[in-house]
Structure formats: structure tokens, C-alpha cells
Design a protein around this motif. Structure first.
Motif, short mmCIF file in Angstrom:
data_model
loop_
_atom_site.label_atom_id
_atom_site.label_comp_id
_atom_site.label_asym_id
_atom_site.label_seq_id
_atom_site.Cartn_x
_atom_site.Cartn_y
_atom_site.Cartn_z
N LYS A 323 0.84 -1.20 0.00
CA LYS A 323 0.00 0.00 0.00
C LYS A 323 0.87 1.25 0.00
O LYS A 323 1.87 1.32 0.74
CB LYS A 323 -0.95 0.00 1.20
CG LYS A 323 -2.05 -1.04 1.09
CD LYS A 323 -3.09 -0.88 2.19
CE LYS A 323 -4.24 -1.87 2.00
NZ LYS A 323 -5.28 -1.70 3.05
N PHE A 324 0.52 2.21 -0.84
CA PHE A 324 1.23 3.47 -0.94
C PHE A 324 0.25 4.63 -0.78
O PHE A 324 -0.95 4.48 -1.04
CB PHE A 324 1.91 3.59 -2.32
CG PHE A 324 3.09 2.67 -2.50
CD1 PHE A 324 4.38 3.12 -2.27
CD2 PHE A 324 2.91 1.36 -2.91
CE1 PHE A 324 5.47 2.28 -2.43
CE2 PHE A 324 3.99 0.51 -3.08
CZ PHE A 324 5.27 0.97 -2.84
N HIS A 325 0.79 5.77 -0.35
CA HIS A 325 0.01 7.01 -0.39
C HIS A 325 0.08 7.52 -1.82
O HIS A 325 1.17 7.82 -2.32
CB HIS A 325 0.60 8.05 0.57
CG HIS A 325 0.51 7.67 2.01
ND1 HIS A 325 1.47 6.90 2.64
CD2 HIS A 325 -0.43 7.95 2.95
CE1 HIS A 325 1.13 6.72 3.90
NE2 HIS A 325 -0.01 7.34 4.12
N VAL A 326 -1.06 7.63 -2.47
CA VAL A 326 -1.10 8.05 -3.87
C VAL A 326 -1.73 9.44 -3.94
O VAL A 326 -2.85 9.66 -3.47
CB VAL A 326 -1.90 7.05 -4.72
CG1 VAL A 326 -2.15 7.60 -6.11
CG2 VAL A 326 -1.15 5.72 -4.81
N THR A 327 -0.98 10.38 -4.52
CA THR A 327 -1.44 11.76 -4.66
C THR A 327 -1.85 12.03 -6.10
O THR A 327 -1.08 11.79 -7.03
CB THR A 327 -0.34 12.75 -4.24
OG1 THR A 327 0.04 12.49 -2.89
CG2 THR A 327 -0.82 14.18 -4.35
N MET A 328 -3.10 12.49 -6.26
CA MET A 328 -3.64 12.85 -7.58
C MET A 328 -4.30 14.21 -7.41
O MET A 328 -5.32 14.32 -6.72
CB MET A 328 -4.65 11.80 -8.04
CG MET A 328 -4.07 10.39 -8.04
SD MET A 328 -5.31 9.08 -8.28
CE MET A 328 -5.56 9.17 -10.04
N GLY A 329 -3.70 15.25 -7.98
CA GLY A 329 -4.19 16.60 -7.72
C GLY A 329 -3.95 16.95 -6.26
O GLY A 329 -2.86 16.80 -5.73
N HIS A 330 -5.00 17.43 -5.57
CA HIS A 330 -4.88 17.78 -4.15
C HIS A 330 -5.30 16.62 -3.24
O HIS A 330 -5.29 16.75 -2.03
CB HIS A 330 -5.71 19.02 -3.82
CG HIS A 330 -5.09 20.30 -4.28
ND1 HIS A 330 -3.88 20.76 -3.81
CD2 HIS A 330 -5.51 21.23 -5.19
CE1 HIS A 330 -3.58 21.91 -4.39
NE2 HIS A 330 -4.56 22.21 -5.23
N ASP A 331 -5.70 15.49 -3.84
CA ASP A 331 -6.14 14.34 -3.05
C ASP A 331 -5.01 13.35 -2.84
O ASP A 331 -4.26 13.03 -3.77
CB ASP A 331 -7.30 13.62 -3.74
CG ASP A 331 -8.62 14.35 -3.59
OD1 ASP A 331 -8.73 15.15 -2.63
OD2 ASP A 331 -9.53 14.15 -4.41
N THR A 332 -4.88 12.86 -1.62
CA THR A 332 -3.94 11.78 -1.31
C THR A 332 -4.71 10.67 -0.61
O THR A 332 -5.35 10.91 0.41
CB THR A 332 -2.79 12.28 -0.40
OG1 THR A 332 -2.05 13.29 -1.09
CG2 THR A 332 -1.84 11.13 -0.06
N VAL A 333 -4.68 9.48 -1.19
CA VAL A 333 -5.41 8.34 -0.64
C VAL A 333 -4.48 7.12 -0.59
O VAL A 333 -3.50 7.05 -1.32
CB VAL A 333 -6.66 8.00 -1.48
CG1 VAL A 333 -7.65 9.13 -1.46
CG2 VAL A 333 -6.28 7.63 -2.91
N MET A 334 -4.83 6.18 0.27
CA MET A 334 -4.10 4.92 0.31
C MET A 334 -4.56 4.05 -0.85
O MET A 334 -5.74 4.02 -1.20
CB MET A 334 -4.35 4.19 1.64
CG MET A 334 -3.74 4.86 2.84
SD MET A 334 -1.92 4.99 2.76
CE MET A 334 -1.44 3.27 2.87
#
Length: 570
Positions: A323-334
Motif C-alpha cells: 500500500k502506498f500514499h497516492v497523490t492525484m491533484g490535491h487528493d492523497t489516498v491509500m
């Protein structure tokens, strides 16, 4: 209220990035003539803690430099995006870096490159083309050593940048706030030279006002009697007063009442512009940051496929199912990640992703090829390097994002005090899944396969066209599932599994072309050995070559998302 005007200003977004306490906010203050509602650490928590906690925006304008004349602009406006430097705020930094045209990497000249300086450099490489290095706090250097220290640090920075896309970037020495926060009104040093360098580095960014609106919102606040203002940066398209826009995270549409660019009313804004959009009947507490778009154009996705590259400074392994922290735009989700790559012959002809292609499962993300290395077609062994890799991202909660958006994967749970890069991989979204039950509806179409290899031994020959095998299956295996699969013998013959033999996991193999002389000879020798038990338990590796049991080798592949778990042979 001033009349709205058409925009003849070229807005150029400059990211101010660097390690905590390198003086980024002081530099933005020294450069700026106009502050936005979110600038210079106005956040009460920022003032209390003495550090930047969120993105800050301010601007200054200059006349269009000579090399940009003739482009329908009469003014060049620099919008400064002041990004926080604290390690725990890396996701905010990533969000800010995605809207910049040029990066200023601020270095404390008394300390040099630090951990977050390096991470900011990596983010800059991923998100923009040009950079200016600013050596700040030169006022803290002893006067007799000042010039020598600046020259030494300049050489060190240029050496650091040699292996990056920013090789040869200009390095400017400044003192943004002489004496520090408690200093007096002493004039800044080197700011004029920095402005001139920024003007030299300016270019006409690729701007396209066609297509749907996409606005990256970073602050939201209410103005009594006016409405709610959403401030941010136009990523694509164009918006005009009275247009209807959607806030996809909340599934609501709002009409644009008015707009401003740094306190100046405008009637329209387009890609690259920094602006505030005023709407009515909207509670700003509902949305801190996010995206605004043309209604119906921005999907909310549960999973996605990205083209992916490993960040070379990341020392850990990027393993499948991690599992990684994935940042897309201003959102960061696992997100759970599955890595895969092209077959070599497909990679050579067309590296684009398509559900019609087959892909090879990878245990981990590989480094990019250092040169035009290739592997033989059909060689499925795990290489050490590869181009054209992809990752399946399965999000813990749905994400609203534009198509083809930038994606950065990180290990943000790493100790922030450790001297290590937390940014693991980056890429672009190439396919997205908007169905909640994508596991059943879409993933079965994704043909990622694992290769399997099993080995057993020939126990005896029943006739010249058939043998009995052992040790390929466990006693409880349903051998009927393997009937019809091809095998080959270590002596070169090819055969087909016909079915089970007895109840102990043995099986029968038909050899259509018949056993060769070598296989017949070896089987004859083995059949003369005393005692079947001895043959079963003896260490076959200690036997002479022509006395060793003949191997039966079974190769097949399975598609990861095939619910039937079928075994496929080419």
C-alpha cells in the motif's frame, strides 16, 4: 466595484519550494507586491507555530521582457506558490507543484541541500521544465568568507543538478529577510537580480482555452453580502461570468457570479490563470480544496491504471500488493498497487496500454532501462530493469480526478526525521474505473498473467508412446484440471497429460512422436534398479547423468483476474 476587464496579462506560476526554515515565505514576501487571501502564513496555526502549513499565493508584475514581445500580452505577472517545507506536509507540496511553470528551489546557504530540498527537487523534475536555485540567508555568512562560501555552494548545487533535468540552472544568492524574523527594516539583498533572472527564464507556457473547464481549488472562504469565493488555478479550459460549474466532490452545480485575479475584476479566465471565483448559496466549510469543472466531465474513480516509473532516489522496493500514499491533484489516498509490464515484442511495436494486450505480472516495480536493452521475445524471467511498466491502483476510497492526471506514489508513513526519500514512483493515469464492482466487471478484461512451472519425474515407461509420471502433483490435486496440457521431457520429447494413474498423484503422459533412444535407454537402466522404494527416495542429483530420472516439465500461465483460474498454454 471596478469594472471587469479583459485579461492582457501573462500569468506565470512560480513554485517556491525548499526545506523547512529555508526562508521561502520571507522570499515570497520580498518579491511580492500583491497578496492573496491565502499568503504569507495568514493561517492562525501558521502564525502560532511559525511555519508554513498550507499553500500561499502572492504576485508581482513586470513589463513583458523583450524575448516575449509580440505575443499579445503587455504585462507579465508572476504568481508565487509558496509551498510548505515541513516533511509532514509533502502531499500539500505535491498538490502545489502540479500548477507551476517554473520552480524556485530555496536553499539555506548555511546548510546546503537537506532532505526536503531533495524531495522538492524530485517533485520539480516530475512537474516542470525550468528551475532557479536561490541561495538564501547570505546575510548570515561572515563578511570575510561570504563570497567564497557563495561560490562554493554554487558549485556544489551545480554538481548536484548535473544528473537531473535541471543541469546548468542559474543560481542566485539573496538575503530575503536580513536579520531573520526579528530583524529590522534592513533592505533585502539580491532580490533585483533574482527578478531579472526570473524574467530571463520566463517562456510562453502551453495554454489551451478549448475543452472542458478544470480549476484546481486550494482555498475557500465566504464574503458577507457577496457569496463564497473559491480561489485556485485554472488547469485547463476557460470559464466566464454566468457559466455553470460543478463541484464534483459534492455533486453540486453553481453559477459563477463574479471573478477576480489578485483583486482585479475580470469577465473570464483560462488555463494558467490564478483567480478567485465567486458563487452564491454555498457553505465554504464543505470544501477545503479540490477541483471545479464543467458539469459532468470529471469522473469519480474506484481504481485506475497508470504508466509508472520508479523514482531512483527511493531506496526501498516498490512491491506488488503493498500500500502506498497516492497523490492525484490535491487528493492523497491509500492505494493497493499491482505492477505489470509489456511482453517484449509488444513493447517494441506499440508501448501504449490497451485491454486487448497481454501483460506480465511483476513482483516489484523495476528501474527504467539505462539504455536500449532488450530481452528475447518470450523470455518471461524477471529482469532487473524495464521500460513501459504499468500499475493497477485500487483506492481505499474513491477519488475525483481528471483523465491523464499526474500520479505520485509515496511512503509518507516513513519516519520524517530519517534522511531518506519517501517518494517512490510517478506516472500518468491511462485508464480509470468508475464502477464500484470493477473487480467483477472490468478487471477480468485485464490480462495480466503469471507464469508457472512444475517439475516431476518419469517413473516408468508403459510402451514407447506412454509413460507414468510422479512428483508433479500432490495426492489431493484434481488431475482432471490438467488433462490436455502439454509437457516436455528433459530428454527433448513433447507429451500431453492424459489423466491420473492410481490415487497417489501419479499421472499418465502420451508421447505422440514416441520416446527417443536416449529416453528409452535411461528408462531401461532405471527399471533394473533394485526396489521401487529406493528409486523414490534416493537423491537423484548424486546419480550419474545417464542414470538420473527423466524430468517431466509443465509450463503454463494464469491470468490474475480470471475467476475460473484457467491454465493457459500458447
Amino acid at each position: 466595484m471596478a469594472a471587469a476587464t479583459e485579461n492582457t496579462v501573462l500569468n506565470f506560476n512560480v513554485g517556491v519550494l525548499g526545506h523547512i526554515d529555508s526562508g521561502k515565505t520571507s522570499l515570497a514576501k520580498a518579491l511580492s507586491t500583491t497578496a492573496s487571501t491565502a499568503s504569507f502564513d495568514k493561517n492562525p496555526q501558521s502564525k502560532e507555530r511559525g511555519i508554513t502549513l498550507d499553500l500561499g499565493f502572492s504576485s508581482f508584475s513586470v513589463s513583458i521582457p523583450d524575448h516575449l514581445n509580440g505575443n499579445a500580452y503587455d504585462t507579465l505577472q508572476f504568481t508565487l506558490v509558496d509551498c510548505p517545507g515541513h516533511a509532514s506536509l509533502i502531499r500539500t507540496i505535491i498538490g502545489g507543484a502540479q500548477i507551476i511553470d517554473l520552480m524556485m528551489l530555496v536553499i539555506d546557504v548555511t546548510k546546503g541541500m537537506q532532505t526536503q530540498s531533495a524531495e522538492c527537487l524530485i517533485i520539480g523534475e516530475i512537474t516542470c521544465k525550468k528551475m532557479v536555485v536561490v541561495l538564501n540567508k547570505v546575510d548570515l555568512l561572515p563578511p570575510q568568507k561570504k563570497q567564497a562560501t557563495i561560490e562554493k555552494m554554487t558549485k556544489r548545487m551545480l554538481k548536484t543538478l548535473e544528473s537531473t533535468c535541471f543541469a546548468g540552472s542559474p543560481v542566485i544568492a539573496v538575503a530575503a529577510k536580513p536579520g531573520g524574523p526579528d530583524g529590522g527594516e534592513e533592505c533585502s539583498e539580491g532580490i533585483d537580480q533574482l527578478i531579472e533572472e526570473l524574467k530571463r527564464q520566463t517562456y510562453i507556457p502551453a495554454r489551451d482555452s478549448s475543452g472542458p473547464l478544470l480549476f484546481s481549488l486550494d482555498h475557500c472562504f465566504a464574503i458577507r453580502g457577496q457569496g463564497t469565493v473559491m480561489t485556485g488555478t485554472m488547469l485547463s479550459g476557460k470559464v466566464t461570468v454566468n457559466d455553470t460549474v460543478e463541484i464534483p466532490a459534492l455533486k453540486v452545480n453553481k453559477k459563477v457570479k463574479s471573478m477576480q485575479m489578485f483583486h482585479k475584476p475580470v469577465t473570464s479566465i483560462s488555463q494558467g490563470d490564478r483567480a478567485g471565483i465567486c458563487v452564491t448559496q454555498f457553505d465554504p466549510k464543505q470544501l477545503e480544496r479540490g477541483l471545479v469543472c464543467t458539469p459532468g466531465t470529471l469522473p469519480t474513480i474506484f481504481a485506475g491504471i497508470i504508466s509508472v516509473k520508479k523514482i531512483s532516489y527511493f531506496k526501498g522496493a516498490c512491491t506488488t500488493k503493498a500500500k502506498f500514499h497516492v497523490t492525484m491533484g490535491h487528493d492523497t489516498v491509500m492505494s493497493k498497487v499491482t505492477f505489470f509490464r509489456c511482453l517484449t515484442d509488444q513493447e517494441d511495436s506499440n508501448p501504449e496500454f490497451s485491454f486487448s494486450k497481454e501483460f506480465i505480472y511483476q513482483d516489484e516495480l523495476l528501474k527504467p532501462l539505462p539504455s536500449k536493452e532488450t530481452k528475447k521475445s518470450g523470455d518471461f524471467d524477471q529482469p532487473q530493469t524495464a521500460n513501459h511498466q504499468w500499475a493497477l491502483l485500487e483506492f481505499e476510497k474513491p477519488v475525483t480526478c481528471p483523465e491523464a492526471c499526474l500520479v505520485i506514489g509515496s511512503k509518507l508513513d516513513t519516519d520524517i526525521h530519517s534522511n531518506t526519500c519517501r517518494l517512490a514512483f510517478h506516472g500518468r493515469l491511462v485508464s480509470h474505473m468508475t464502477e464500484k464492482n470493477y473487480l467483477d466487471t472490468i478487471l477480468p478484461q485485464l490480462k495480466i498473467f503469471k507464469t508457472k512451472c512444475r517439475e516431476g519425474f518419469v517413473e516408468r515407461m508403459t510402451d514407447e508412446y506412454s509413460v507414468i509420471g510422479r512428483s508433479l502433483f500432490k495426492k489431493e490435486t484434481n488431475i482432471q484440471l490438467f488433462v490436455g496440457l502439454k509437457v516436455h521431457l528433459s530428454t527433448g520429447e513433447e507429451g500431453v497429460i492424459e489423466g491420473g494413474f492410481g490415487q497417489s498423484g501419479k499421472f499418465k503422459v502420451r508421447i505422440p512422436s514416441g520416446l527417443g533412444d536416449e529416453a528409452s535407454k535411461q528408462l531401461s537402466i532405471l527399471s533394473k534398479k533394485k526396489g521401487k522404494k529406493k528409486q523414490d527416495t534416493e537423491d537423484v542429483s548424486s546419480l550419474p547423468h545417464d542414470h538420473q530420472p527423466i524430468k517431466i516439465i509443465l509450463h503454463f500461465k494464469r491470468y490474475m483476474f480470471d475467476a475460473k483460474k484457467q491454465m493457459i498454454q500458447s
